[in-house]
Design an enzyme around this catalytic site. Structure first.
Site, PDB file in Angstrom:
ATOM      1  CE  LYS A 271      -3.926  -1.946   2.549  1.00 54.06           C
ATOM      2  NZ  LYS A 271      -4.928  -1.783   1.486  1.00 54.06           N
TER       3      LYS A 271
ATOM      4  NE  ARG B 230     -10.878  -9.522  -2.606  1.00 58.87           N
ATOM      5  CZ  ARG B 230     -11.099  -8.575  -3.506  1.00 58.87           C
ATOM      6  NH1 ARG B 230     -11.405  -8.906  -4.740  1.00 58.87           N
ATOM      7  NH2 ARG B 230     -11.074  -7.301  -3.186  1.00 58.87           N
TER       8      ARG B 230
END
Ligand code: BES
Ligand code: MN
Ligand code: ZN
Length: 492
Positions: free
Chosen positions: A267, A341
């Site tokens: 990130k 996920r």
């Protein structure tokens, strides 16, 4: 902070805060106390009309220290309005510099809430609004802080009854906020498990799978996300089986990424800020379990939290890696930052294999774009079952802050997850429909016949500015919603 409801008949001493409706003047209970009309004269002199944002502090000759708080008119839904009242009182409470404070609700005697009492509801909002996390401040506060709130009431028993269950929910919200506020160095997966153990939740059996056990079970998606971190992964199960023996449980699954660096798809600096709260979904499941165990619901409910750190190292997963999930499907890890996920997929599959639920709800800080869609007003709801969606939306309406909005699971989103090399990719090509394709990814791990809902709380798990009943920081979003949903299930 403790709350106590007290009959308001005796003489009043100490510090008292009283909400005052617009144009109402001195609340009836205080008028009785105000023999010399000090309050009445003060509000005229200070032009206090009870409008929102007005305050009036007066020391009565009896020694009673009174702060009148203008709360305007009852607008919109009573409950929503009471939340802003609770918020205004919370801001006064933070400044009173006393250990004990009384709240006089006689100005609100005409205000009726749908369930319970206005005083109990107000106490709940006050509790939500006065939360703070200061375990790591070594400097002691010089001024005293409120420890006990005595709510003056003419119907003590009704208030106490109504507050008992609200207090359990409040404890659950506090628990979730505490966990999500903890920095990653203090609360890695192992410590998360320890923290839940120390809660000693009544009638909740804890089970923990470690790395070895997950290897045996083929939970490769969890293991792959965790492999770059020096902190080992865990799968935490909280079993509350107070329903009928043969009744299929409700399984709640919460994302527990104790820190999300993004992995190889690191990130950028701004995106790394506060990524310690990437376990807010897991924290909400723990808070919910705590609330329902205190409430003593008569249902079978299991909470599951896959716990990992998503880190960067020579052992970390590469982009393009192909990994076989516990359910046999192969997944191309096109982006290591889409890790939530992955761990949820294996955790949900394990949850279905082990507990055969009729209903499964997952809650996760899954996609950053939720913030662009909803600001901090709503979490996203996705579901494969309309009746479950309706029940969750109804429960949401009954909470103070946990608002949700449904988004579609269009079949086209499935195609967007196609991979050239594996059964599916963990992100959609082109990056379109980020939240819906993430939900669709999860749907690949739901067995036939299981009613499933997914709550994406990336928009609401953390606030950068105060809301009336949610100070900035971790919100505990989901505890009220899930608990209310389960309470409603009990009633129906
Ligand atoms: N934990 C993040 C989502 C997130 C972002 C939550 C900001 C709260 C605030 C999640 O693991 C993530 O990184 N999602 C990616 C998905 C993308 C790679 C498809 C995102 O949102 O950018
Ligand atoms: Mn991520
Ligand atoms: Zn994440």
């Amino acid at each position: 902070m403790k709350f106590e409801f007290k009959n308001s008949e005796g003489a009043l001493q100490g510090t008292l805060i009283a909400p005052v409706l617009e144009g109402m003047g001195v609340p009836p209970r205080l008028a009785r106390e105000d023999k010399e009309e000090t309050l009445a004269r003060a509000i005229t002199a200070q032009n206090f009309n009870g409008c929102k944002g007005e305050f009036c502090t007066v020391l009565l000759p009896t020694g009673l220290n009174v702060t009148l708080v203008g709360v305007g008119k009852v607008e919109g839904g009573v409950e929503t309005w009471l939340q802003t009242v609770g918020g205004s009182l919370a801001s006064v409470l933070k400044k009173v510099r006393q250990k004990e404070v009384m709240i006089c609700t006689s100005g609100l005697s005409e205000v009726k809430v749908k369930t319970g009492t206005a005083a109990a509801y107000l106490a709940f909002c006050l509790g939500l609004g006065t939360y703070s996390f200061d375990v790591y401040k070594t400097k002691k506060k010089e001024t005293p802080e409120v420890e006990l709130v005595r709510i003056l009431s003419s119907e003590v028993e009704a208030d106490e009854n109504a507050f008992t269950s609200l207090f359990s929910v409040l404890n659950g919200v506090y628990e979730a906020r505490d966990l999500a506020s903890e920095p990653a160095n203090m609360l890695p997966p192992r410590e998360f498990v320890e923290a839940v153990k120390t809660l000693k939740m009544k009638n909740v059996a804890l089970k923990v799978l470690d790395k070895k056990q997950m290897q045996k079970l083929g939970m490769n998606l969890v293991l792959t996300v965790a492999q770059g971190a020096s902190e080992a992964p865990y799968l935490l199960m909280m079993e509350y089986m107070k329903g009928k023996k043969d009744e299929a449980p409700v399984v709640l699954v919460g994302k527990g990424v104790c820190f999300d660096s993004g992995g190889m798809n690191l990130k950028p600096t701004a995106g790394l800020t506060h990524m310690k709260y990437d376990m807010a979904g897991g924290a909400a499941v723990v808070g919910t379990m705590r609330a329902i165990s205190e409430l003593g619901l008569k249902q079978n409910i299991v909470g599951i939290v896959p716990l990992v750190e998503n880190m960067l190292s020579s052992k970390a997963a590469h982009t393009d890696d192909v990994v076989q999930a516990m359910n046999g499907k192969t997944v191309e890890i096109s982006n290591t930052d889409a890790e939530g996920r992955l761990i949820l997929a294996d955790a949900m599959w394990y949850g279905q294999e082990t507990y055969h639920p009729q209903i499964m709800i997952d809650i996760a800080t899954l996609t950053g774009v939720m913030k662009y869609v909803f600001g901090s007003q709503y979490a996203g709801l996705f579901t494969n079952d309309n009746s479950l969606g309706t029940a969750l939306k109804k429960a949401s309406e009954e909470t103070v802050m946990d608002k949700i909005w449904e988004l579609p699971l269009h079949p086209e989103y499935e195609k967007m997850l196609s991979s050239d090399i594996a059964d599916l990719s963990n992100i959609a090509k082109g990056g379109e429909a980020g939240s819906a394709t993430a939900a669709m990814f999860l749907k690949n791990f739901i067995a036939e016949g299981v009613k499933w809902a997914h709550l994406d709380i990336a928009s609401v798990g953390w606030l950068t500015a105060d809301k009336p009943c949610s100070p900035k920081g971790a919100t505990g979003f989901g505890v009220q919603l899930l608990t209310q949903y389960l309470i409603n299930r009990e009633d129906s």
